[in-house]
Motif scaffolding. Sequence first.
Motif, short mmCIF file in Angstrom:
data_model
loop_
_atom_site.label_atom_id
_atom_site.label_comp_id
_atom_site.label_asym_id
_atom_site.label_seq_id
_atom_site.Cartn_x
_atom_site.Cartn_y
_atom_site.Cartn_z
N SER A 67 45.84 47.46 32.27
CA SER A 67 44.92 47.28 33.39
C SER A 67 43.46 47.24 32.93
O SER A 67 42.63 46.60 33.57
CB SER A 67 45.11 48.37 34.45
OG SER A 67 44.89 49.65 33.89
N VAL A 72 41.97 43.63 32.53
CA VAL A 72 42.04 42.69 33.65
C VAL A 72 40.95 41.62 33.55
O VAL A 72 41.19 40.44 33.81
CB VAL A 72 42.03 43.41 35.02
CG1 VAL A 72 40.71 44.11 35.29
CG2 VAL A 72 42.35 42.43 36.14
N GLU A 73 39.74 42.00 33.19
CA GLU A 73 38.66 41.01 33.11
C GLU A 73 38.91 40.02 31.97
O GLU A 73 38.63 38.83 32.10
CB GLU A 73 37.30 41.67 32.95
CG GLU A 73 36.17 40.69 33.12
CD GLU A 73 34.81 41.35 33.27
OE1 GLU A 73 33.82 40.65 33.05
OE2 GLU A 73 34.75 42.54 33.62
N TRP A 126 41.64 37.68 33.15
CA TRP A 126 41.06 36.80 34.17
C TRP A 126 40.24 35.68 33.50
O TRP A 126 40.35 34.52 33.90
CB TRP A 126 40.18 37.63 35.11
CG TRP A 126 39.36 36.82 36.06
CD1 TRP A 126 39.80 36.20 37.21
CD2 TRP A 126 37.97 36.54 35.96
NE1 TRP A 126 38.75 35.57 37.83
CE2 TRP A 126 37.62 35.75 37.08
CE3 TRP A 126 36.99 36.87 35.04
CZ2 TRP A 126 36.33 35.28 37.29
CZ3 TRP A 126 35.70 36.42 35.25
CH2 TRP A 126 35.39 35.63 36.36
N GLU A 143 37.76 39.68 41.71
CA GLU A 143 38.22 40.66 42.70
C GLU A 143 39.69 40.42 43.07
O GLU A 143 40.48 41.36 43.15
CB GLU A 143 37.33 40.61 43.96
CG GLU A 143 35.91 41.07 43.73
CD GLU A 143 35.02 40.01 43.04
OE1 GLU A 143 33.95 40.41 42.55
OE2 GLU A 143 35.39 38.83 42.98
N THR A 159 41.88 41.39 40.11
CA THR A 159 41.98 42.84 39.98
C THR A 159 42.98 43.40 40.99
O THR A 159 43.80 44.25 40.67
CB THR A 159 40.59 43.49 40.15
OG1 THR A 159 39.72 42.96 39.14
CG2 THR A 159 40.66 45.00 40.02
#
Length: 191
Positions: free
Chosen positions: A22, A25-26, A29, A50, A53
């Motif tokens: 986790s 995540v960025e 992404w 967002e 996430t």
Amino acid sequence: MTSSDPALWLGTGTCALGPYRSDLVETYWRWEQEPSLLVGYGRQGPESLEARTEGMAHQMRGENIRFTVYDLAGGSPAPVGVSTLLPDHGVRTAEFVIMLAREARGRGLGSEATRLTLDYAFHVTNLRMVWLKVLAPNAAGINAYAKAGFRKAGTLRRAGYWLGQVCDEVIMDALASEFGGPSAVKDLIAP
């Protein structure tokens, strides 16, 4: 190993699989928004950080098997992608999906990560077959999957889009009974 070192579950000399994280995540992404990846997946639009996430929280609770792919060539493990098995436990099969960062492509990491994921699928999860769909114009992807152990099984005609044009999707599969060669899983448990 320090607390900042990633956990690596399976690996070769240049590639390893570790847990889906986790805290990345960025990073995930950013890879997913890259135009060549969007074309390869046949996805039409970007996603907000967002939304990604929020989706990550759902993915972390799901039944799918996800790995972070690491490049080991630079000395310390660097995350460069994600491989995923979407299992159908009722029939002991799974769909396979992989995503690699642009800088990781063309160096054999995709084939290695795919092979390690199949090794896990057949020797840990005990699946009997893993399949995937790939857009027909993606010759590099088809070759990488074949090198890792997948075979062409069929075609979904005019089922996808590549650079704004309708194209076929190639279905490929790998069977546990045909999976040969070295096994990182078996090497871990060998006496």
